[in-house]
Design a protein around this motif. Structure first.
Motif, PDB file in Angstrom:
ATOM      1  N   GLU A  76       0.853  -1.176   0.000  1.00 30.73           N
ATOM      2  CA  GLU A  76       0.000   0.000   0.000  1.00 30.73           C
ATOM      3  C   GLU A  76       0.894   1.233   0.000  1.00 30.73           C
ATOM      4  O   GLU A  76       1.911   1.275   0.696  1.00 30.73           O
ATOM      5  N   ARG A  77       0.514   2.227  -0.796  1.00 26.58           N
ATOM      6  CA  ARG A  77       1.293   3.469  -0.836  1.00 26.58           C
ATOM      7  C   ARG A  77       0.966   4.309   0.395  1.00 26.58           C
ATOM      8  O   ARG A  77      -0.189   4.470   0.760  1.00 26.58           O
ATOM      9  N   THR A  78       1.998   4.822   1.021  1.00 26.33           N
ATOM     10  CA  THR A  78       1.838   5.741   2.141  1.00 26.33           C
ATOM     11  C   THR A  78       2.512   7.054   1.772  1.00 26.33           C
ATOM     12  O   THR A  78       3.116   7.172   0.696  1.00 26.33           O
ATOM     13  N   LEU A  79       2.436   7.990   2.661  1.00 28.28           N
ATOM     14  CA  LEU A  79       3.079   9.286   2.419  1.00 28.28           C
ATOM     15  C   LEU A  79       4.584   9.138   2.235  1.00 28.28           C
ATOM     16  O   LEU A  79       5.204   9.888   1.491  1.00 28.28           O
ATOM     17  N   LEU A  80       5.172   8.118   2.868  1.00 26.85           N
ATOM     18  CA  LEU A  80       6.616   7.920   2.806  1.00 26.85           C
ATOM     19  C   LEU A  80       7.047   6.872   1.784  1.00 26.85           C
ATOM     20  O   LEU A  80       8.201   6.494   1.735  1.00 26.85           O
ATOM     21  N   GLY A  81       6.122   6.364   0.986  1.00 29.15           N
ATOM     22  CA  GLY A  81       6.480   5.361  -0.015  1.00 29.15           C
ATOM     23  C   GLY A  81       5.605   4.128   0.129  1.00 29.15           C
ATOM     24  O   GLY A  81       4.524   4.171   0.696  1.00 29.15           O
ATOM     25  N   TRP A  82       6.095   2.995  -0.370  1.00 27.59           N
ATOM     26  CA  TRP A  82       5.332   1.751  -0.378  1.00 27.59           C
ATOM     27  C   TRP A  82       5.599   0.946   0.879  1.00 27.59           C
ATOM     28  O   TRP A  82       6.734   0.797   1.303  1.00 27.59           O
ATOM     29  N   LYS A  83       4.531   0.400   1.472  1.00 28.55           N
ATOM     30  CA  LYS A  83       4.610  -0.375   2.702  1.00 28.55           C
ATOM     31  C   LYS A  83       3.963  -1.742   2.481  1.00 28.55           C
ATOM     32  O   LYS A  83       2.887  -1.844   1.886  1.00 28.55           O
ATOM     33  N   MET A  84       4.621  -2.809   2.946  1.00 30.11           N
ATOM     34  CA  MET A  84       4.025  -4.143   2.894  1.00 30.11           C
ATOM     35  C   MET A  84       2.851  -4.183   3.863  1.00 30.11           C
ATOM     36  O   MET A  84       2.974  -3.772   5.006  1.00 30.11           O
ATOM     37  N   THR A  85       1.713  -4.701   3.401  1.00 34.10           N
ATOM     38  CA  THR A  85       0.565  -4.826   4.295  1.00 34.10           C
ATOM     39  C   THR A  85       0.293  -6.274   4.664  1.00 34.10           C
ATOM     40  O   THR A  85      -0.135  -6.558   5.774  1.00 34.10           O
ATOM     41  N   SER A  86       0.496  -7.201   3.744  1.00 34.10           N
ATOM     42  CA  SER A  86       0.347  -8.622   4.047  1.00 34.10           C
ATOM     43  C   SER A  86       1.071  -9.424   2.984  1.00 34.10           C
ATOM     44  O   SER A  86       1.315  -8.938   1.882  1.00 34.10           O
ATOM     45  N   GLY A  87       1.399 -10.654   3.329  1.00 35.92           N
ATOM     46  CA  GLY A  87       2.097 -11.490   2.367  1.00 35.92           C
ATOM     47  C   GLY A  87       2.117 -12.937   2.790  1.00 35.92           C
ATOM     48  O   GLY A  87       1.885 -13.262   3.952  1.00 35.92           O
ATOM     49  N   VAL A  88       2.370 -13.792   1.823  1.00 34.97           N
ATOM     50  CA  VAL A  88       2.476 -15.226   2.069  1.00 34.97           C
ATOM     51  C   VAL A  88       3.702 -15.728   1.324  1.00 34.97           C
ATOM     52  O   VAL A  88       3.906 -15.415   0.157  1.00 34.97           O
TER      53      VAL A  88
END
Length: 197
Positions: A76-88
């Motif tokens: 997910e894009r945040t103000l500071l860049g891309w952040k992992m939200t979930s993964g497998v």
């Protein structure tokens, strides 16, 4: 104009210039996502594909450990860049992977060289084309059994028990794959912030 007002205007102007510079010179989206994946330090990681879904979400499919493991991460894009939200990430030996992430369900598979079309038929009878992704030809796929992949994702549809049919260039069926009734039971990780890797 008072001295305090001039100082305030200068500080505001400098802050605005810094913000605009940061916004316009922010690293490439793909590079940021790649760096996040490589930060997991999984042995011989090869990114098969990064799908920019819209301005706010992206999916990354990658293999690691000589293509014995596969992972899918939602960003997910945040103000500071891309952040992992979930993964497998799980041991699949290059086979089918079906996962449910925070916002998306995803299926993907290492493609056969002669596949030209892939259709996903859901339990409700609706049929959709899957996306085909060719290997990037950089030589990185030397460790991958097959860098070509097909994948399908949805934020609304139930992919359990879907039927995937692959076709060759003549329209002949090459393979039919039945998706399991439950998503993969691999290692599911919810990433809560940039430090929770």
């Amino acid at each position: 104009m008072s001295k305090k007002l001039k100082i305030s205007l200068i500080i505001c102007g400098v802050s605005l210039l810094l913000f605009i510079s940061w916004f316009f010179f922010l690293k490439d989206d793909y590079k940021q996502i790649e760096q996040e994946i490589y930060s997991l330090n999984q042995w011989r990681t090869h990114i098969a594909h990064i799908e920019m879904i819209d301005d706010d979400y992206a999916l990354a499919i990658y293999v690691w450990g000589n293509d014995q493991h596969a992972g899918i991460i939602e960003f997910e894009r945040t103000l500071l860049g891309w952040k992992m939200t979930s993964g497998v990430s799980e041991l699949i030996y290059g086979g089918l992977q079906f996962v449910e992430l925070e916002n998306y369900s995803v299926i993907h598979y290492s493609d056969r060289p002669n596949i030209e079309e892939v259709h996903v038929k859901l339990r409700n009878g609706d049929t959709y084309p899957a996306l085909l992704k060719e290997g990037n030809g950089t030589g990185e796929e030397i460790y991958a059994i097959n860098p070509d992949r097909w994948y399908y994702y949805s934020d609304t549809e139930d992919l359990a028990e879907a039927t995937v049919t692959t076709y060759d260039k003549d329209g002949q069926v090459v393979e039919e794959i039945q998706i399991p009734d439950e998503p993969s039971g691999g290692v599911v990780t919810q990433y809560k912030n940039d430090n929770d890797y």
